[in-house]
Design a protein around this motif. Sequence first.
Motif, mmCIF file in Angstrom:
data_model
loop_
_atom_site.group_PDB
_atom_site.id
_atom_site.type_symbol
_atom_site.label_atom_id
_atom_site.label_comp_id
_atom_site.label_asym_id
_atom_site.label_seq_id
_atom_site.Cartn_x
_atom_site.Cartn_y
_atom_site.Cartn_z
ATOM 1 N N GLU A 1 0.829 -1.204 0.000
ATOM 2 C CA GLU A 1 0.000 0.000 0.000
ATOM 3 C C GLU A 1 0.870 1.263 0.000
ATOM 4 O O GLU A 1 0.610 2.213 0.739
ATOM 5 N N GLY A 2 1.922 1.242 -0.797
ATOM 6 C CA GLY A 2 2.794 2.394 -0.944
ATOM 7 C C GLY A 2 3.886 2.528 0.100
ATOM 8 O O GLY A 2 4.763 3.363 -0.031
ATOM 9 N N ALA A 3 3.826 1.705 1.154
ATOM 10 C CA ALA A 3 4.833 1.791 2.219
ATOM 11 C C ALA A 3 5.937 0.769 1.953
ATOM 12 O O ALA A 3 5.656 -0.408 1.727
ATOM 13 N N PRO A 4 7.206 1.209 1.990
ATOM 14 C CA PRO A 4 8.295 0.267 1.737
ATOM 15 C C PRO A 4 8.519 -0.686 2.900
ATOM 16 O O PRO A 4 8.417 -0.304 4.070
ATOM 17 N N ILE A 5 8.817 -1.921 2.550
ATOM 18 C CA ILE A 5 9.205 -2.942 3.517
ATOM 19 C C ILE A 5 10.497 -3.550 2.990
ATOM 20 O O ILE A 5 10.556 -3.996 1.845
ATOM 21 N N VAL A 6 11.520 -3.538 3.817
ATOM 22 C CA VAL A 6 12.786 -4.151 3.437
ATOM 23 C C VAL A 6 12.815 -5.559 4.024
ATOM 24 O O VAL A 6 12.678 -5.736 5.242
ATOM 25 N N LEU A 7 12.960 -6.528 3.139
ATOM 26 C CA LEU A 7 13.088 -7.920 3.555
ATOM 27 C C LEU A 7 14.571 -8.249 3.575
ATOM 28 O O LEU A 7 15.252 -8.139 2.557
ATOM 29 N N MET A 8 15.069 -8.615 4.733
ATOM 30 C CA MET A 8 16.483 -8.952 4.893
ATOM 31 C C MET A 8 16.602 -10.455 5.120
ATOM 32 O O MET A 8 15.858 -11.037 5.914
ATOM 33 N N ASN A 9 17.543 -11.079 4.426
ATOM 34 C CA ASN A 9 17.761 -12.509 4.520
ATOM 35 C C ASN A 9 18.371 -12.853 5.882
ATOM 36 O O ASN A 9 19.407 -12.316 6.255
ATOM 37 N N LYS A 10 17.713 -13.758 6.607
ATOM 38 C CA LYS A 10 18.192 -14.160 7.927
ATOM 39 C C LYS A 10 19.616 -14.712 7.891
ATOM 40 O O LYS A 10 20.312 -14.703 8.895
#
Length: 142
Positions: free
Chosen positions: A49-58
């Motif tokens: 919904e327009g908000a950035p989410i950074v997915l970081m590899n565990k």
Amino acid sequence: MNYDIKRVTEYIAHHFNTANPFRIAELLNVQVDWVNIGKYPLGKTVYDEGAPIVLMNKSIEHTSKQYFVMAHELGHVVLQEGLIGYYTTAMHGRSSLEAEADEFSVALLGQLFIEENDRMPENWDELVHDYGFPSWNGSQII
């Protein structure tokens, strides 16, 4: 996109009083989630919904590499906000958006090194050790 990336990162570090990419993400209200996503990618920015989410590899959590990857993803958020692009992992086919995010990461973490050590790094290897920078072949990041 023609940005003076060094100037952008200097402004951000001054504005937030830090060059730490995790702290900057927090201050920008960028959600960071650590996820099990296999060996690659090490990080990825998605939008909800327009908000950035950074997915970081565990797999890189608690390693120095987390800093380079987080700063790289922050570069996507800051420089390419809202852009959805195709990022290739081919060694010789990196897009200009990826190169721009790498440049942002290098500039921001160079400032973090100065912030934490009160001096310029003596060589690239210090940045590799402290922040997980990729190898440098003398002319490009590899």
